[in-house]
Design a protein around this motif. Sequence first.
Motif, PDB file in Angstrom:
ATOM      1  N   LEU A   1       0.830  -1.209   0.000  1.00  0.00           N
ATOM      2  CA  LEU A   1       0.000   0.000   0.000  1.00  0.00           C
ATOM      3  C   LEU A   1       0.863   1.258   0.000  1.00  0.00           C
ATOM      4  O   LEU A   1       0.395   2.344  -0.334  1.00  0.00           O
ATOM      5  CB  LEU A   1      -0.935   0.027   1.218  1.00  0.00           C
ATOM      6  CG  LEU A   1      -2.034  -1.043   1.258  1.00  0.00           C
ATOM      7  CD1 LEU A   1      -2.789  -0.968   2.577  1.00  0.00           C
ATOM      8  CD2 LEU A   1      -2.977  -0.898   0.073  1.00  0.00           C
ATOM      9  N   GLY A   2       2.115   1.116   0.407  1.00  0.00           N
ATOM     10  CA  GLY A   2       3.033   2.245   0.387  1.00  0.00           C
ATOM     11  C   GLY A   2       2.928   3.185   1.571  1.00  0.00           C
ATOM     12  O   GLY A   2       3.535   4.252   1.570  1.00  0.00           O
ATOM     13  N   LEU A   3       2.179   2.816   2.587  1.00  0.00           N
ATOM     14  CA  LEU A   3       2.068   3.645   3.781  1.00  0.00           C
ATOM     15  C   LEU A   3       3.317   3.490   4.644  1.00  0.00           C
ATOM     16  O   LEU A   3       3.916   2.413   4.685  1.00  0.00           O
ATOM     17  CB  LEU A   3       0.828   3.257   4.589  1.00  0.00           C
ATOM     18  CG  LEU A   3      -0.511   3.546   3.910  1.00  0.00           C
ATOM     19  CD1 LEU A   3      -1.646   2.868   4.665  1.00  0.00           C
ATOM     20  CD2 LEU A   3      -0.761   5.038   3.817  1.00  0.00           C
ATOM     21  N   ARG A   4       3.679   4.560   5.337  1.00  0.00           N
ATOM     22  CA  ARG A   4       4.856   4.554   6.212  1.00  0.00           C
ATOM     23  C   ARG A   4       4.501   5.232   7.528  1.00  0.00           C
ATOM     24  O   ARG A   4       3.673   6.148   7.557  1.00  0.00           O
ATOM     25  CB  ARG A   4       6.003   5.336   5.575  1.00  0.00           C
ATOM     26  CG  ARG A   4       6.433   4.876   4.213  1.00  0.00           C
ATOM     27  CD  ARG A   4       7.335   3.704   4.237  1.00  0.00           C
ATOM     28  NE  ARG A   4       8.602   4.073   4.860  1.00  0.00           N
ATOM     29  CZ  ARG A   4       9.520   3.201   5.221  1.00  0.00           C
ATOM     30  NH1 ARG A   4       9.328   1.933   5.040  1.00  0.00           N
ATOM     31  NH2 ARG A   4      10.636   3.589   5.774  1.00  0.00           N
ATOM     32  N   PHE A   5       5.143   4.808   8.582  1.00  0.00           N
ATOM     33  CA  PHE A   5       4.992   5.483   9.865  1.00  0.00           C
ATOM     34  C   PHE A   5       5.751   6.808   9.808  1.00  0.00           C
ATOM     35  O   PHE A   5       6.815   6.894   9.196  1.00  0.00           O
ATOM     36  CB  PHE A   5       5.534   4.602  10.996  1.00  0.00           C
ATOM     37  CG  PHE A   5       4.771   3.335  11.187  1.00  0.00           C
ATOM     38  CD1 PHE A   5       3.582   3.313  11.901  1.00  0.00           C
ATOM     39  CD2 PHE A   5       5.235   2.143  10.639  1.00  0.00           C
ATOM     40  CE1 PHE A   5       2.874   2.137  12.072  1.00  0.00           C
ATOM     41  CE2 PHE A   5       4.537   0.955  10.803  1.00  0.00           C
ATOM     42  CZ  PHE A   5       3.347   0.958  11.528  1.00  0.00           C
ATOM     43  N   ASP A   6       5.204   7.827  10.430  1.00  0.00           N
ATOM     44  CA  ASP A   6       5.842   9.146  10.454  1.00  0.00           C
ATOM     45  C   ASP A   6       6.860   9.178  11.586  1.00  0.00           C
ATOM     46  O   ASP A   6       6.545   9.507  12.728  1.00  0.00           O
ATOM     47  CB  ASP A   6       4.772  10.226  10.633  1.00  0.00           C
ATOM     48  CG  ASP A   6       5.348  11.627  10.694  1.00  0.00           C
ATOM     49  OD1 ASP A   6       6.583  11.780  10.761  1.00  0.00           O
ATOM     50  OD2 ASP A   6       4.546  12.582  10.701  1.00  0.00           O
TER      51      ASP A   6
END
Length: 196
Positions: free
Chosen positions: A125-130
């Motif tokens: 999904l390409g989400l990353r933790f900030d």
Amino acid sequence: MRRTPSVALVYIAKDSRDLDDFYVGGVDAAHTELIGIDNKTGLSLSAIGNQMLDRCQAPVFGLCHADAVFLDGALEAFAAEAMAGAICGIVGRSLVGDYISASMVSAPTPVSTLDGMAVFLRPDLGLRFDAKTFIGFHCHVEDLCLQAHARGIAVTIPPAAAHHRNHVTDDSWLHDYRIYRAKLAAKWRGTEFATT
């Protein structure tokens, strides 16, 4: 030849004793990779999450506290929901303020954000933790959920036999949480959301 697991679940503890107490029931070792991290150095959960996402070979990635408990069939339920394209977890809160847990629903239920105790998602999904804003132990999952909503990705609680044990919120924990909750509100100013 070793098969790639279906789920890579990273569980994080503050010390080796808590790491040893982690419990997952009925795990199929051929389909599940369990990775325990003794975080005695206090690395941020966002940083750990991103490092492990980068290494993940499985189609589903999970990140949880070592005091999360997954009974028989729970990991499969979270993996199936994540494979369907949602970000999911054990507990969350709806926009109207209702607390939703995996043990109380009969079908996947949308929430505003998930509690940081556990999150499952597809790495593709390409989400990353900030890891720049959330440099401690709070609100990294909540932020990930708001990123998902902004991209039209569902955030849900599926039915599963899972819960959290031994959670204590002392004054220090609450103080730290409030700092990161304020950072979350500032980052997402103008976005309606609810957290646990």
